[in-house]
Design a protein around this motif. Structure first.
Motif, PDB file in Angstrom:
ATOM      1  N   GLU B  31     -10.051   6.845 -83.084  1.00  0.00           N
ATOM      2  CA  GLU B  31      -9.692   5.561 -83.672  1.00  0.00           C
ATOM      3  C   GLU B  31      -9.877   4.458 -82.630  1.00  0.00           C
ATOM      4  N   CYS B  32     -10.206   3.282 -83.115  1.00  0.00           N
ATOM      5  CA  CYS B  32     -10.216   2.111 -82.241  1.00  0.00           C
ATOM      6  C   CYS B  32      -9.059   1.222 -82.678  1.00  0.00           C
ATOM      7  N   HIS B  33      -8.041   1.159 -81.840  1.00  0.00           N
ATOM      8  CA  HIS B  33      -6.780   0.536 -82.238  1.00  0.00           C
ATOM      9  C   HIS B  33      -6.541  -0.688 -81.349  1.00  0.00           C
ATOM     10  N   ALA B  34      -6.286  -1.838 -81.982  1.00  0.00           N
ATOM     11  CA  ALA B  34      -6.050  -3.057 -81.205  1.00  0.00           C
ATOM     12  C   ALA B  34      -4.576  -3.415 -81.226  1.00  0.00           C
ATOM     13  N   VAL B  35      -4.088  -3.938 -80.105  1.00  0.00           N
ATOM     14  CA  VAL B  35      -2.745  -4.528 -80.063  1.00  0.00           C
ATOM     15  C   VAL B  35      -2.917  -6.008 -79.809  1.00  0.00           C
ATOM     16  N   MET B 169      -9.038   5.903 -74.034  1.00  0.00           N
ATOM     17  CA  MET B 169      -9.334   4.723 -73.219  1.00  0.00           C
ATOM     18  C   MET B 169      -8.338   3.632 -73.515  1.00  0.00           C
ATOM     19  N   LEU B 170      -7.794   3.062 -72.446  1.00  0.00           N
ATOM     20  CA  LEU B 170      -6.817   1.990 -72.583  1.00  0.00           C
ATOM     21  C   LEU B 170      -7.436   0.750 -71.953  1.00  0.00           C
ATOM     22  N   LEU B 171      -7.810  -0.219 -72.780  1.00  0.00           N
ATOM     23  CA  LEU B 171      -8.521  -1.391 -72.268  1.00  0.00           C
ATOM     24  C   LEU B 171      -7.621  -2.607 -72.376  1.00  0.00           C
ATOM     25  N   ASP B 172      -7.342  -3.218 -71.210  1.00  0.00           N
ATOM     26  CA  ASP B 172      -6.444  -4.363 -71.180  1.00  0.00           C
ATOM     27  C   ASP B 172      -7.280  -5.648 -71.185  1.00  0.00           C
ATOM     28  N   THR B 198     -11.613   7.570 -78.406  1.00  0.00           N
ATOM     29  CA  THR B 198     -10.322   7.046 -78.831  1.00  0.00           C
ATOM     30  C   THR B 198      -9.997   5.860 -77.929  1.00  0.00           C
ATOM     31  N   ILE B 199      -9.822   4.709 -78.560  1.00  0.00           N
ATOM     32  CA  ILE B 199      -9.643   3.491 -77.763  1.00  0.00           C
ATOM     33  C   ILE B 199      -8.397   2.746 -78.216  1.00  0.00           C
ATOM     34  N   LEU B 200      -7.558   2.375 -77.248  1.00  0.00           N
ATOM     35  CA  LEU B 200      -6.480   1.425 -77.535  1.00  0.00           C
ATOM     36  C   LEU B 200      -6.781   0.197 -76.702  1.00  0.00           C
ATOM     37  N   PHE B 201      -6.908  -0.944 -77.343  1.00  0.00           N
ATOM     38  CA  PHE B 201      -7.167  -2.131 -76.527  1.00  0.00           C
ATOM     39  C   PHE B 201      -6.274  -3.295 -76.909  1.00  0.00           C
ATOM     40  N   VAL B 202      -5.924  -4.058 -75.869  1.00  0.00           N
ATOM     41  CA  VAL B 202      -5.112  -5.253 -76.028  1.00  0.00           C
ATOM     42  C   VAL B 202      -6.076  -6.419 -75.920  1.00  0.00           C
ATOM     43  N   GLU B 203      -5.972  -7.380 -76.845  1.00  0.00           N
ATOM     44  CA  GLU B 203      -6.981  -8.431 -76.810  1.00  0.00           C
ATOM     45  C   GLU B 203      -6.463  -9.726 -77.418  1.00  0.00           C
ATOM     46  N   HIS B 204      -6.930 -10.831 -76.857  1.00  0.00           N
ATOM     47  CA  HIS B 204      -6.626 -12.149 -77.413  1.00  0.00           C
ATOM     48  C   HIS B 204      -7.762 -12.663 -78.295  1.00  0.00           C
ATOM     49  N   ASP B 205      -8.961 -12.165 -78.018  1.00  0.00           N
ATOM     50  CA  ASP B 205     -10.148 -12.661 -78.705  1.00  0.00           C
ATOM     51  C   ASP B 205     -10.186 -12.061 -80.119  1.00  0.00           C
ATOM     52  N   MET B 206      -9.797 -12.877 -81.098  1.00  0.00           N
ATOM     53  CA  MET B 206      -9.621 -12.355 -82.455  1.00  0.00           C
ATOM     54  C   MET B 206     -10.947 -11.927 -83.079  1.00  0.00           C
ATOM     55  N   ALA B 207     -12.037 -12.612 -82.709  1.00  0.00           N
ATOM     56  CA  ALA B 207     -13.338 -12.220 -83.243  1.00  0.00           C
ATOM     57  C   ALA B 207     -13.624 -10.776 -82.842  1.00  0.00           C
ATOM     58  N   ALA B 208     -13.355 -10.461 -81.578  1.00  0.00           N
ATOM     59  CA  ALA B 208     -13.590  -9.109 -81.089  1.00  0.00           C
ATOM     60  C   ALA B 208     -12.666  -8.117 -81.787  1.00  0.00           C
ATOM     61  N   VAL B 209     -11.406  -8.497 -81.925  1.00  0.00           N
ATOM     62  CA  VAL B 209     -10.431  -7.594 -82.542  1.00  0.00           C
ATOM     63  C   VAL B 209     -10.861  -7.244 -83.966  1.00  0.00           C
ATOM     64  N   PHE B 210     -11.212  -8.259 -84.738  1.00  0.00           N
ATOM     65  CA  PHE B 210     -11.546  -7.978 -86.136  1.00  0.00           C
ATOM     66  C   PHE B 210     -12.909  -7.304 -86.257  1.00  0.00           C
ATOM     67  N   ALA B 211     -13.778  -7.489 -85.256  1.00  0.00           N
ATOM     68  CA  ALA B 211     -15.068  -6.812 -85.301  1.00  0.00           C
ATOM     69  C   ALA B 211     -14.939  -5.335 -84.952  1.00  0.00           C
ATOM     70  N   LEU B 212     -13.990  -4.997 -84.089  1.00  0.00           N
ATOM     71  CA  LEU B 212     -13.956  -3.647 -83.518  1.00  0.00           C
ATOM     72  C   LEU B 212     -12.881  -2.742 -84.096  1.00  0.00           C
ATOM     73  N   ALA B 213     -11.700  -3.291 -84.355  1.00  0.00           N
ATOM     74  CA  ALA B 213     -10.542  -2.433 -84.578  1.00  0.00           C
ATOM     75  C   ALA B 213     -10.587  -1.737 -85.927  1.00  0.00           C
ATOM     76  N   ASP B 214     -10.198  -0.433 -85.917  1.00  0.00           N
ATOM     77  CA  ASP B 214      -9.949   0.257 -87.170  1.00  0.00           C
ATOM     78  C   ASP B 214      -8.568  -0.131 -87.686  1.00  0.00           C
ATOM     79  N   ARG B 215      -7.618  -0.186 -86.749  1.00  0.00           N
ATOM     80  CA  ARG B 215      -6.273  -0.627 -87.099  1.00  0.00           C
ATOM     81  C   ARG B 215      -5.784  -1.600 -86.039  1.00  0.00           C
ATOM     82  N   ILE B 216      -4.848  -2.443 -86.455  1.00  0.00           N
ATOM     83  CA  ILE B 216      -4.300  -3.438 -85.545  1.00  0.00           C
ATOM     84  C   ILE B 216      -2.784  -3.338 -85.584  1.00  0.00           C
ATOM     85  N   SER B 217      -2.158  -3.389 -84.394  1.00  0.00           N
ATOM     86  CA  SER B 217      -0.700  -3.519 -84.339  1.00  0.00           C
ATOM     87  C   SER B 217      -0.380  -4.899 -83.800  1.00  0.00           C
ATOM     88  N   VAL B 218       0.575  -5.570 -84.446  1.00  0.00           N
ATOM     89  CA  VAL B 218       0.926  -6.928 -84.022  1.00  0.00           C
ATOM     90  C   VAL B 218       2.272  -6.878 -83.319  1.00  0.00           C
TER      91      VAL B 218
END
Lengths: 304, 250, 324
Positions: B31-35, B169-172, B198-218
């Protein structure tokens, strides 16, 4: 029991002298991030300036302010010429440069005052004994050092906690940019703090002059003990320096008094003396190791 | 689906302030999961607890079925966690290839080797170069870190994480400070990894988040207020409310 | 591999040639002074190479390396003392055999480094500097307090250690042994700096956080480095005790630790040849200055300050390697 009280007072007096040095070291390190090995040299300069002036004019009361002025001037010059270039450098460069300064000061003072130790008289007004605890006469001069040390500790606490300068000192140790943004000159604050540290070291040197001999290398031994103090207390913290001084000063003094006595009950004379002296001299390092095992950043770690 | 990472009620306070409050989330295999979350929401604290730099006050951290709450940073890395840092954290004075080679060395073990020359060790050098080539930095392998551009350093960060062949992978903030061209390239690189890693990433760039993430936690004020697919999160009223005052972030 | 002469390679070659030429020079001059002085430089270079392996490579500024130098010396002296006096030490009668006591000195120092390193490495930065200094000072005071072994006055050795049963009388032979030991120590440190182990240490010095997050238990690597440096420092101390046939707490003095740091910075932190250059420079300067005036520190001190301020890469750094 009498011995215990007397040694405790001696320990307190040693602790407070240590604090005068440790406070300067910890401030300079905490605020400027500079490790200054030459701090012990300022102590030596204070003692020599005091002893030489006292010899010339025959009065401790002239020697005391003279020594403070000399160390303040030497400290300011040192800050200007050398320390200023060490801010922001790596610790190795700082250690090396200030080590070079120690050699210079040792050589220079030998040049000016010769190799043999100088003696300094206790001022006659403070030559007597006083019984603060009935049955335990205690030298007035040592008592004066205790009072002076406490006064300086309170003064420093007030300066750092309650004045505008103290506020700036605290701020510049944490956020240099903010202080600059307030329109304050960080360089000036650094110079001020360094001079303050120098004066405290000089004060320690001149008051200790009459009770220990004034000699080359006197600064280094006490510097290393002051390092132990601030490592135990937590680097950058005045409170840590104070508590650390008390712990180390007491441990050292009482250790020196009681370790030989303890070993005398177990072994014969010469062996006991040797063991006692050895144990006493490494007790403080043992204490430091114990503190570090429990708290690697000292008892009162500062933010850094 | 098995969870590669699971947080159970993770709570962390600093001087009485709750940075993370009862955070629970799972990241499934591949999964590619964004926070996401506004500044000060506790994202960095969360990352530090997953990486092992901070221990939670309460709650558990699980990798697959292992409870790793008490594990050190290196032990978690040896399990198969690879991370990138928000502020680039590379080995200055060394080349890009050296940086990646060290990650490969960590993966292969046997680092208490005192004699063999590691600078010419093919089993380290070849995979290191390969990892840099995947990321498009093959020609910069011999350049020292401090001579690379900011964007290139971010890419080296990613190459290091990849070279470790991680399970997780934990990408800050992988996009932090990238120009638009560099950001597009980073998104391409990450898109290519999607579904394989398997990727968990924290991101401010919303374009990237919505392009990449399978799921998002807010994350808001230390707590997860919503977890779901990008569409669900976009539609969530609580998320909108939380972000309204911070619309510069979204 | 083709030999391509860079300034550094030429300098290294020159150093090796000078080290090998010393005995001939001594023979020509007919005095032992040159060879004794060269032995001092070689031993100093050895202890500094060992210190460089933790300061230069691992980025750990140890201000207490005299501890291992002195301890190594005392191990040799005590083994000889107990043998000479016929008093067993913990059931061991002592020894004068270099092949026994030198490895023993290294082992004792390695063990000491394990204990002191384990404690000191719990801290970083300026704490580490102060703590290594304090521990060395502690050992200094222990030997000052041990009046049985001479206290401040030190302890003379009756004779140099035997080497495989042979007496080492000739200073040139002893010099040869010192050079051989230095060669081994340098080779070891040089290989170490390029090994996987060395890369981890360098990585941890550049970014501890990154190195941890790659999966390396940095503490264990650093501790191993300290143990190795301690053992090599101990060997240098053992040789020093043999050179002077005397040990004293002065070997443990913190001024010596400072001198070692001066040497490695002056020589340059990047190459094992740096400490040789640094040791030669410092010992020669000290000897020239102190022969000239007894206030030589007034000149030497500011010289060190200048080095610290303006020559962070040292003398070796002045020689450019081809690539950079």
């Amino acid at each position: 029991m009498q011995l215990f009280f007397e040694q405790s007072l001696n320990g307190l007096q040693f602790s407070l002298t240590l604090f005068l040095l440790a406070a300067g070291l910890t401030l300079v390190f905490g605020i400027m991030d500079v490790i200054n090995l030459a701090h012990g040299s300022l102590y030596m300069v204070g003692a020599y300036a005091g002893a030489l002036v006292a010899q010339r004019f025959g009065s401790f009361w002239i020697a005391l302010p003279a020594a403070l002025i000399v160390t303040a001037l030497v400290g300011m010059l040192l800050e200007r010429v050398i320390m200023r270039h060490l801010y922001g450098r790596d610790h190795l460069a700082q250690v090396l440069a200030t080590f070079g300064l120690i050699l210079f000061f040792n050589g220079f003072v030998t040049w000016v005052a010769g190799r043999s130790p100088l003696l300094m008289d206790i001022p006659p007004q403070l030559g007597g004994y006083i019984e603060i605890i009935p049955g335990v006469p205690y030298p007035m001069y040592r008592l004066m050092i205790i009072v002076l040390g406490i006064a300086v500790a309170l003064g420093l606490w007030w300066l750092v906690a309650a004045t505008r300068i103290g506020m700036l000192i605290r701020a510049s140790s944490e956020r240099r940019e903010i202080v600059s943004a307030l329109g304050m000159d960080v360089t000036k604050i650094f110079a001020l703090v360094f001079a303050l540290g120098a004066i405290l070291a000089g004060l320690a040197g001149v008051v200790i002059g009459p009770i220990r001999s004034v000699q080359i290398g006197m600064g280094e031994q006490v510097l290393i003990t002051a390092f132990v103090v601030i490592v135990v207390g937590g680097i950058g913290s005045i409170r840590g320096a104070f508590i650390g001084s008390l712990l180390i000063g007491m441990c050292d003094t009482l250790g020196r008094a009681y370790a030989p006595l303890f070993f005398k009950t177990q072994f014969s004379g010469q062996v006991a003396d040797g063991l006692g002296a050895t144990t006493a001299s490494f007790l403080i390092y043992l204490l430091m190791a114990l503190v570090l095992i429990v708290r690697p950043r000292g008892l009162f770690p500062s933010g850094r | 689906m098995t969870a590669m990472l699971e947080l159970r009620g993770v709570t962390k306070s600093f001087a009485g302030l709750r940075a993370n409050n009862n955070v629970s989330l799972t990241v499934d295999r591949h999964e590619c999961h964004a926070v996401i979350g506004p500044n000060g929401a506790g994202k960095s604290t969360l990352v530090a607890q997953i990486a092992g730099e901070l221990a939670p006050d309460e709650g558990r951290v699980l990798f697959e079925t292992d409870d790793v709450t008490g594990w050190s940073v290196p032990r978690r890395a040896r399990w198969g966690l690879a991370r990138s840092f928000q502020m680039t954290e590379l080995l200055k004075g060394m080349t890009a290839e050296d940086n990646v080679a060290l990650a490969i060395q960590a993966r292969r073990g046997h680092s208490f080797r005192f004699f063999r020359n590691a600078l010419r060790d093919r089993s380290l050098r070849e995979p290191a170069r390969a990892a840099l080539e995947t990321i498009g930095l093959g020609d910069k392998a011999d350049i020292r870190i401090e001579e690379l551009s900011h964007g290139e350093r971010r890419q080296v960060e990613l190459a290091i994480a990849l070279a470790a062949e991680p399970k997780l992978m934990l990408l800050d903030e992988p996009m932090a400070g990238l120009g638009s061209g560099e950001a597009a390239r980073m998104i391409d690189i990450l898109t290519a990894l999607k579904g394989r890693m398997t990727i968990l990433f924290v991101e401010h760039d919303m374009a990237a988040v919505f392009a990449l993430a399978d799921r998002i936690s807010v994350l808001v004020a230390g707590a997860v207020i919503c977890t779901g697919t990008p569409d669900m999160v976009r539609a969530d009223a609580a998320v909108q409310a939380a972000y309204l005052g911070n619309d510069e972030d979204i | 591999m083709m030999f391509s002469p860079t300034p550094r390679k030429l300098a290294a070659l020159a150093i090796i040639l000078v080290l090998l030429a010393v005995p001939f020079w001594a023979a020509a001059s007919g005095s032992n002074y040159v060879v004794t002085f060269a032995s001092r430089i070689v031993i100093y270079a050895m202890v500094c190479v060992s210190l460089q392996s933790i300061v230069g490579q691992a980025g750990l500024v140890s201000f207490g390396h005299s501890l291992y130098f002195g301890l190594g010396g005392y191990v040799v002296a005590l083994a000889s003392f107990h043998l000479g006096e016929g008093i067993p030490l913990l059931g061991w009668s002592g020894s004068n055999e270099a092949l026994v006591v030198w490895p023993l000195a290294m082992a004792v120092c390695a063990f000491a480094a394990l204990i002191f390193g384990a404690l000191s490495l719990r801290t970083t930065g300026v704490y580490f500097i102060m703590i290594t200094l304090a521990f060395a000072q502690m050992v200094f005071f222990i030997f000052v307090g041990l009046k049985f072994y001479g206290g401040t006055d030190g302890l003379p050795l009756n004779a140099r250690n035997l080497f495989a049963g042979q007496r080492i009388v000739d200073p040139v032979t002893f010099y040869g042994i010192c050079v051989a030991c230095l060669g081994l120590v340098m080779l070891f440190c040089w290989r170490l700096s390029r090994s996987r182990f060395g890369l981890v240490l360098r990585g941890a010095a550049a970014s501890e956080r990154r190195t941890l997050s790659l999966g390396f238990p940095v503490y264990a690597y650093r501790l191993a480095a300290c143990v190795m440096a301690g053992a090599m420092g101990g060997l240098a101390g053992a040789l020093w005790a043999n050179l002077n046939r005397f040990v004293s707490p002065d070997m443990l003095s913190w001024l010596r630790s400072g001198e070692f740091l001066v040497i490695i910075v002056l020589g340059g932190l990047s190459s094992p040849f740096g400490p040789i250059v640094g040791a030669a420079a410092v010992l020669i300067i000290e000897s020239v200055l102190s022969g000239w005036t007894d206030r030589w520190e007034v000149i030497f001190g500011p010289f060190i300050v200048l080095v610290a301020l303006f020559a962070p890469n040292g003398l070796w750094g002045l020689l450019r390697s081809r690539r950079s």
